[in-house]
Design a protein around this motif. Structure first.
Motif, PDB file in Angstrom:
ATOM      1  N   LYS A 155       5.352  22.409 -16.074  1.00 39.10           N
ATOM      2  CA  LYS A 155       4.629  21.919 -17.238  1.00 39.10           C
ATOM      3  C   LYS A 155       5.182  20.590 -17.740  1.00 39.10           C
ATOM      4  O   LYS A 155       4.438  19.736 -18.233  1.00 39.10           O
ATOM      5  CB  LYS A 155       4.680  22.973 -18.352  1.00 39.10           C
ATOM      6  N   HIS A 156       6.463  20.390 -17.611  1.00 39.46           N
ATOM      7  CA  HIS A 156       7.089  19.197 -18.172  1.00 39.46           C
ATOM      8  C   HIS A 156       7.019  17.995 -17.244  1.00 39.46           C
ATOM      9  O   HIS A 156       7.375  16.886 -17.654  1.00 39.46           O
ATOM     10  CB  HIS A 156       8.551  19.499 -18.518  1.00 39.46           C
ATOM     11  N   GLY A 157       6.584  18.198 -15.971  1.00 41.58           N
ATOM     12  CA  GLY A 157       6.484  17.057 -15.078  1.00 41.58           C
ATOM     13  C   GLY A 157       6.575  17.432 -13.618  1.00 41.58           C
ATOM     14  O   GLY A 157       6.445  18.616 -13.252  1.00 41.58           O
ATOM     15  N   PHE A 158       6.817  16.448 -12.791  1.00 43.51           N
ATOM     16  CA  PHE A 158       6.884  16.667 -11.346  1.00 43.51           C
ATOM     17  C   PHE A 158       7.539  15.448 -10.698  1.00 43.51           C
ATOM     18  O   PHE A 158       7.752  14.406 -11.335  1.00 43.51           O
ATOM     19  CB  PHE A 158       5.483  16.877 -10.757  1.00 43.51           C
ATOM     20  N   THR A 159       7.840  15.579  -9.411  1.00 46.31           N
ATOM     21  CA  THR A 159       8.393  14.467  -8.637  1.00 46.31           C
ATOM     22  C   THR A 159       7.317  13.913  -7.718  1.00 46.31           C
ATOM     23  O   THR A 159       6.607  14.674  -7.044  1.00 46.31           O
ATOM     24  CB  THR A 159       9.595  14.922  -7.803  1.00 46.31           C
ATOM     25  N   LEU A 160       7.189  12.589  -7.721  1.00 50.88           N
ATOM     26  CA  LEU A 160       6.208  11.911  -6.880  1.00 50.88           C
ATOM     27  C   LEU A 160       6.955  11.133  -5.804  1.00 50.88           C
ATOM     28  O   LEU A 160       7.820  10.309  -6.105  1.00 50.88           O
ATOM     29  CB  LEU A 160       5.361  10.954  -7.721  1.00 50.88           C
ATOM     30  N   MET A 161       6.629  11.424  -4.513  1.00 53.20           N
ATOM     31  CA  MET A 161       7.204  10.661  -3.415  1.00 53.20           C
ATOM     32  C   MET A 161       6.202   9.593  -2.990  1.00 53.20           C
ATOM     33  O   MET A 161       5.014   9.880  -2.816  1.00 53.20           O
ATOM     34  CB  MET A 161       7.524  11.546  -2.212  1.00 53.20           C
ATOM     35  N   THR A 207       0.852  -1.183   0.000  1.00 58.29           N
ATOM     36  CA  THR A 207       0.000   0.000   0.000  1.00 58.29           C
ATOM     37  C   THR A 207       0.887   1.233   0.000  1.00 58.29           C
ATOM     38  O   THR A 207       1.778   1.374   0.863  1.00 58.29           O
ATOM     39  CB  THR A 207      -0.928   0.031   1.221  1.00 58.29           C
ATOM     40  N   TYR A 208       0.672   2.120  -0.958  1.00 61.71           N
ATOM     41  CA  TYR A 208       1.498   3.315  -1.128  1.00 61.71           C
ATOM     42  C   TYR A 208       0.694   4.556  -0.749  1.00 61.71           C
ATOM     43  O   TYR A 208      -0.510   4.648  -0.997  1.00 61.71           O
ATOM     44  CB  TYR A 208       1.952   3.441  -2.589  1.00 61.71           C
ATOM     45  N   TYR A 209       1.415   5.523  -0.191  1.00 57.72           N
ATOM     46  CA  TYR A 209       0.850   6.824   0.139  1.00 57.72           C
ATOM     47  C   TYR A 209       1.674   7.841  -0.646  1.00 57.72           C
ATOM     48  O   TYR A 209       2.891   7.957  -0.446  1.00 57.72           O
ATOM     49  CB  TYR A 209       0.902   7.059   1.651  1.00 57.72           C
ATOM     50  N   ASN A 210       1.003   8.540  -1.546  1.00 51.36           N
ATOM     51  CA  ASN A 210       1.716   9.289  -2.583  1.00 51.36           C
ATOM     52  C   ASN A 210       1.609  10.798  -2.385  1.00 51.36           C
ATOM     53  O   ASN A 210       0.542  11.317  -2.036  1.00 51.36           O
ATOM     54  CB  ASN A 210       1.163   8.914  -3.958  1.00 51.36           C
ATOM     55  N   TYR A 211       2.699  11.474  -2.660  1.00 50.40           N
ATOM     56  CA  TYR A 211       2.757  12.929  -2.501  1.00 50.40           C
ATOM     57  C   TYR A 211       3.377  13.552  -3.753  1.00 50.40           C
ATOM     58  O   TYR A 211       4.489  13.187  -4.147  1.00 50.40           O
ATOM     59  CB  TYR A 211       3.641  13.322  -1.305  1.00 50.40           C
ATOM     60  N   ILE A 212       2.636  14.461  -4.379  1.00 52.86           N
ATOM     61  CA  ILE A 212       3.236  15.253  -5.449  1.00 52.86           C
ATOM     62  C   ILE A 212       4.037  16.370  -4.798  1.00 52.86           C
ATOM     63  O   ILE A 212       3.500  17.136  -3.974  1.00 52.86           O
ATOM     64  CB  ILE A 212       2.165  15.849  -6.383  1.00 52.86           C
ATOM     65  N   SER A 213       5.289  16.469  -5.133  1.00 53.27           N
ATOM     66  CA  SER A 213       6.118  17.548  -4.594  1.00 53.27           C
ATOM     67  C   SER A 213       5.685  18.861  -5.235  1.00 53.27           C
ATOM     68  O   SER A 213       5.865  19.072  -6.435  1.00 53.27           O
ATOM     69  CB  SER A 213       7.591  17.275  -4.896  1.00 53.27           C
ATOM     70  N   ARG A 214       5.104  19.740  -4.411  1.00 52.44           N
ATOM     71  CA  ARG A 214       4.565  20.993  -4.947  1.00 52.44           C
ATOM     72  C   ARG A 214       5.647  21.841  -5.591  1.00 52.44           C
ATOM     73  O   ARG A 214       5.432  22.428  -6.664  1.00 52.44           O
ATOM     74  CB  ARG A 214       3.874  21.786  -3.834  1.00 52.44           C
ATOM     75  N   MET A 215       6.796  21.866  -4.981  1.00 56.61           N
ATOM     76  CA  MET A 215       7.846  22.718  -5.507  1.00 56.61           C
ATOM     77  C   MET A 215       8.410  22.190  -6.832  1.00 56.61           C
ATOM     78  O   MET A 215       9.034  22.931  -7.595  1.00 56.61           O
ATOM     79  CB  MET A 215       8.987  22.862  -4.481  1.00 56.61           C
ATOM     80  N   SER A 216       8.130  20.905  -7.127  1.00 56.26           N
ATOM     81  CA  SER A 216       8.646  20.326  -8.377  1.00 56.26           C
ATOM     82  C   SER A 216       7.679  20.498  -9.543  1.00 56.26           C
ATOM     83  O   SER A 216       8.034  20.230 -10.700  1.00 56.26           O
ATOM     84  CB  SER A 216       8.942  18.836  -8.178  1.00 56.26           C
ATOM     85  N   LEU A 217       6.433  20.913  -9.249  1.00 54.05           N
ATOM     86  CA  LEU A 217       5.413  20.992 -10.286  1.00 54.05           C
ATOM     87  C   LEU A 217       5.801  21.979 -11.380  1.00 54.05           C
ATOM     88  O   LEU A 217       6.047  23.163 -11.119  1.00 54.05           O
ATOM     89  CB  LEU A 217       4.076  21.424  -9.681  1.00 54.05           C
ATOM     90  N   ASN A 241      10.549   4.711   1.365  1.00 53.11           N
ATOM     91  CA  ASN A 241      10.188   5.811   0.468  1.00 53.11           C
ATOM     92  C   ASN A 241      10.897   5.637  -0.868  1.00 53.11           C
ATOM     93  O   ASN A 241      12.008   5.093  -0.949  1.00 53.11           O
ATOM     94  CB  ASN A 241      10.591   7.172   1.059  1.00 53.11           C
ATOM     95  N   GLU A 242      10.213   6.091  -1.919  1.00 49.92           N
ATOM     96  CA  GLU A 242      10.857   6.168  -3.228  1.00 49.92           C
ATOM     97  C   GLU A 242      10.410   7.450  -3.912  1.00 49.92           C
ATOM     98  O   GLU A 242       9.327   7.985  -3.630  1.00 49.92           O
ATOM     99  CB  GLU A 242      10.519   4.947  -4.088  1.00 49.92           C
ATOM    100  N   PHE A 243      11.246   7.949  -4.787  1.00 48.23           N
ATOM    101  CA  PHE A 243      10.942   9.180  -5.511  1.00 48.23           C
ATOM    102  C   PHE A 243      10.942   8.873  -7.015  1.00 48.23           C
ATOM    103  O   PHE A 243      11.873   8.252  -7.531  1.00 48.23           O
ATOM    104  CB  PHE A 243      11.982  10.265  -5.190  1.00 48.23           C
ATOM    105  N   ILE A 244       9.872   9.292  -7.675  1.00 42.60           N
ATOM    106  CA  ILE A 244       9.730   9.045  -9.121  1.00 42.60           C
ATOM    107  C   ILE A 244       9.612  10.387  -9.837  1.00 42.60           C
ATOM    108  O   ILE A 244       8.737  11.200  -9.511  1.00 42.60           O
ATOM    109  CB  ILE A 244       8.495   8.178  -9.423  1.00 42.60           C
ATOM    110  N   ASP A 245      10.497  10.605 -10.772  1.00 42.52           N
ATOM    111  CA  ASP A 245      10.398  11.802 -11.618  1.00 42.52           C
ATOM    112  C   ASP A 245       9.486  11.478 -12.801  1.00 42.52           C
ATOM    113  O   ASP A 245       9.813  10.619 -13.635  1.00 42.52           O
ATOM    114  CB  ASP A 245      11.776  12.234 -12.114  1.00 42.52           C
ATOM    115  N   ILE A 246       8.341  12.116 -12.829  1.00 43.95           N
ATOM    116  CA  ILE A 246       7.352  11.854 -13.887  1.00 43.95           C
ATOM    117  C   ILE A 246       7.467  12.935 -14.958  1.00 43.95           C
ATOM    118  O   ILE A 246       7.266  14.122 -14.677  1.00 43.95           O
ATOM    119  CB  ILE A 246       5.928  11.806 -13.305  1.00 43.95           C
ATOM    120  N   GLU A 247       7.786  12.515 -16.175  1.00 45.88           N
ATOM    121  CA  GLU A 247       7.946  13.437 -17.295  1.00 45.88           C
ATOM    122  C   GLU A 247       6.697  13.378 -18.178  1.00 45.88           C
ATOM    123  O   GLU A 247       6.382  12.346 -18.759  1.00 45.88           O
ATOM    124  CB  GLU A 247       9.192  13.072 -18.104  1.00 45.88           C
TER     125      GLU A 247
END
Length: 323
Positions: A147-153, A135-145, A161-167
Motif C-alpha cells: 500500500k505504501h509503494g513499490f520498487t520500479l526497475m 528509452t526505458y523498459y519498466n518493471y514493477i517488482s511484484r514482490m515489492s507491491l 538498470n536502475e531501481f527506484i523506490d516509489i513511495e
C-alpha cells in the motif's frame, strides 16, 4: 508507522481544505450574476463543471485509498496501484483545465512533473518509455507491491538498470499541496472579482427604485376601478404608467447586476402583463374583462409588489453584507 500516520493526517487535511476551496468556486459559478455570463460559452462552462467534478472524484479515490484495506491478491494490488497513479495524473489535468477556463495559467511544479514521469514509467507507457533521449523498459517488482509503494526497475541504453523506490503517501501529499495552492489562487481571484462587483453597486440600492409613494400610487389605481368617473380613470392610467416605468427600471437594474434569473424574469413578465391588462380595461380597450376581472388584477398587482420588494431587499442585503 509514525511517518505514515503523520502523512495520512496531512493528506486528510489537504483534502478537506481543497473541498472548502471547491465549495467557494462552485458558490461563485452558481451565483446568478456570474452563471448567466459563464453560460454564454457552453464549452467553457462544461470545462469548468467537468474539471470541478473530476478533481472531486479523484479526491474521493485518494481518500478511499488511504482508508481501504490493501488487497492480498496480486491482481488487485495492481488495480489499486494503477488506479491511484492514474487518479493523480487525471487530477493534475483537471486542475490545469479548471484554471485555464478562468484565464489562469497553471504551472506544473517540478514535483508535479516528477509525479507525472513516475506515473508514465510505472503504468502509462512502461513497455517503451522515451525520456530525455533514452528509452526505458519498466518493471514493477511484484514482490515489492504494498500500500505504501513499490520498487520500479528501469532498463535502458543496452543493459543499464536502475531501481527506484516509489513511495505512494509522500506523492499524494506533495501533489495535494500543489493542487491546494492552485485552487487557492483561483478562489482568491474569483473572490476579488466578486468584491469588485459588489463595491460597484453596494450604494446603488434596488430598494430605492421602489420609492416611498409606491403604495399610494398603487392605491390610486383602485379608485379608477371602484369609482370609474373621468378624472379617477385618467389618474389611475397615469399611475399605471408610473408603475410600469418603475418596474422597467427595476428589471434593467437586475439585468445590469446580473441578478435577473429565469424565475424573477417570469414573475416580472406576469406582473407586466397584469399591468397592461388593467390599462386596457381602464382605457376601454378590453371588452373581454369585467369589473371583477379588473379587481382581481388589481389585487394581484398590489400583493405581488411585496414579492418584488422582498427580492430587492434580499439582493441589497447580500451586497452590503459581503463587501
Amino acid at each position: 508507522m509514525p511517518e505514515i500516520d503523520e502523512l495520512t493526517r496531512s493528506i486528510e487535511k489537504r483534502i478537506k481544505n481543497i473541498g472548502e476551496l471547491e465549495d467557494s468556486v462552485r458558490g461563485y459559478i452558481n451565483t446568478t450574476r456570474y452563471q448567466n455570463d459563464l453560460l454564454k460559452d457552453s464549452d467553457n462552462w462544461n470545462q469548468i463543471c467537468c474539471s470541478l467534478d473530476t478533481i472531486d472524484d479523484t479526491l474521493y479515490s485518494q481518500q478511499d485509498y488511504l482508508s481501504a484495506k490493501y488487497p492480498s491478491s496480486d491482481g488487485l494490488k495492481y488495480v489499486f496501484t494503477y488506479g491511484l497513479l492514474q487518479a493523480l495524473f487525471i487530477q493534475q489535468d483537471a486542475m490545469r483545465h479548471l484554471s485555464e477556463a478562468f484565464g489562469i495559467e497553471f504551472q506544473l511544479t517540478d514535483r508535479l512533473e516528477e509525479i507525472r514521469s513516475l506515473r508514465n514509467a510505472s503504468i502509462g507507457h512502461p513497455t517503451k518509455n522515451k525520456t530525455k533521449g533514452s528509452t526505458y523498459y519498466n518493471y514493477i517488482s511484484r514482490m515489492s507491491l504494498e500500500k505504501h509503494g513499490f520498487t520500479l526497475m528501469r532498463s535502458f541504453d543496452q543493459g543499464n538498470n536502475e531501481f527506484i523506490d516509489i513511495e505512494i503517501y509522500p506523492i499524494i501529499d506533495d501533489q495535494l499541496k500543489d493542487i491546494e495552492s492552485s485552487y487557492k489562487i483561483l478562489s482568491e481571484k474569483l473572490a476579488e472579482a466578486d468584491k469588485v462587483h459588489r463595491e460597484k453597486y453596494k450604494d446603488n440600492l434596488l430598494s430605492d427604485i421602489f420609492h416611498s409613494s409606491m403604495s399610494y400610487t398603487i392605491s390610486k389605481v383602485a379608485e379608477g376601478i371602484h369609482s370609474p368617473h373621468g378624472s379617477n380613470v385618467t389618474f389611475a392610467l397615469s399611475m399605471l404608467n408610473s408603475i410600469q416605468k418603475t418596474y422597467k427600471k427595476f428589471e434593467d437594474a437586475l439585468q445590469e447586476r446580473g441578478e435577473l434569473n429565469d424565475y424573477t424574469k417570469y414573475d416580472l413578465d406576469e406582473y407586466n402583463h397584469a399591468l397592461s391588462r388593467l390599462k386596457d380595461y381602464l382605457a376601454g380597450n378590453a371588452s373581454d374583462l369585467c369589473d371583477s376581472d379588473a379587481r382581481i388584477y388589481y389585487f394581484y398587482i398590489r400583493e405581488q409588489h411585496k414579492h418584488f420588494e422582498q427580492i430587492a431587499s434580499e439582493v441589497d442585503d447580500e451586497y452590503r453584507e459581503k463587501v
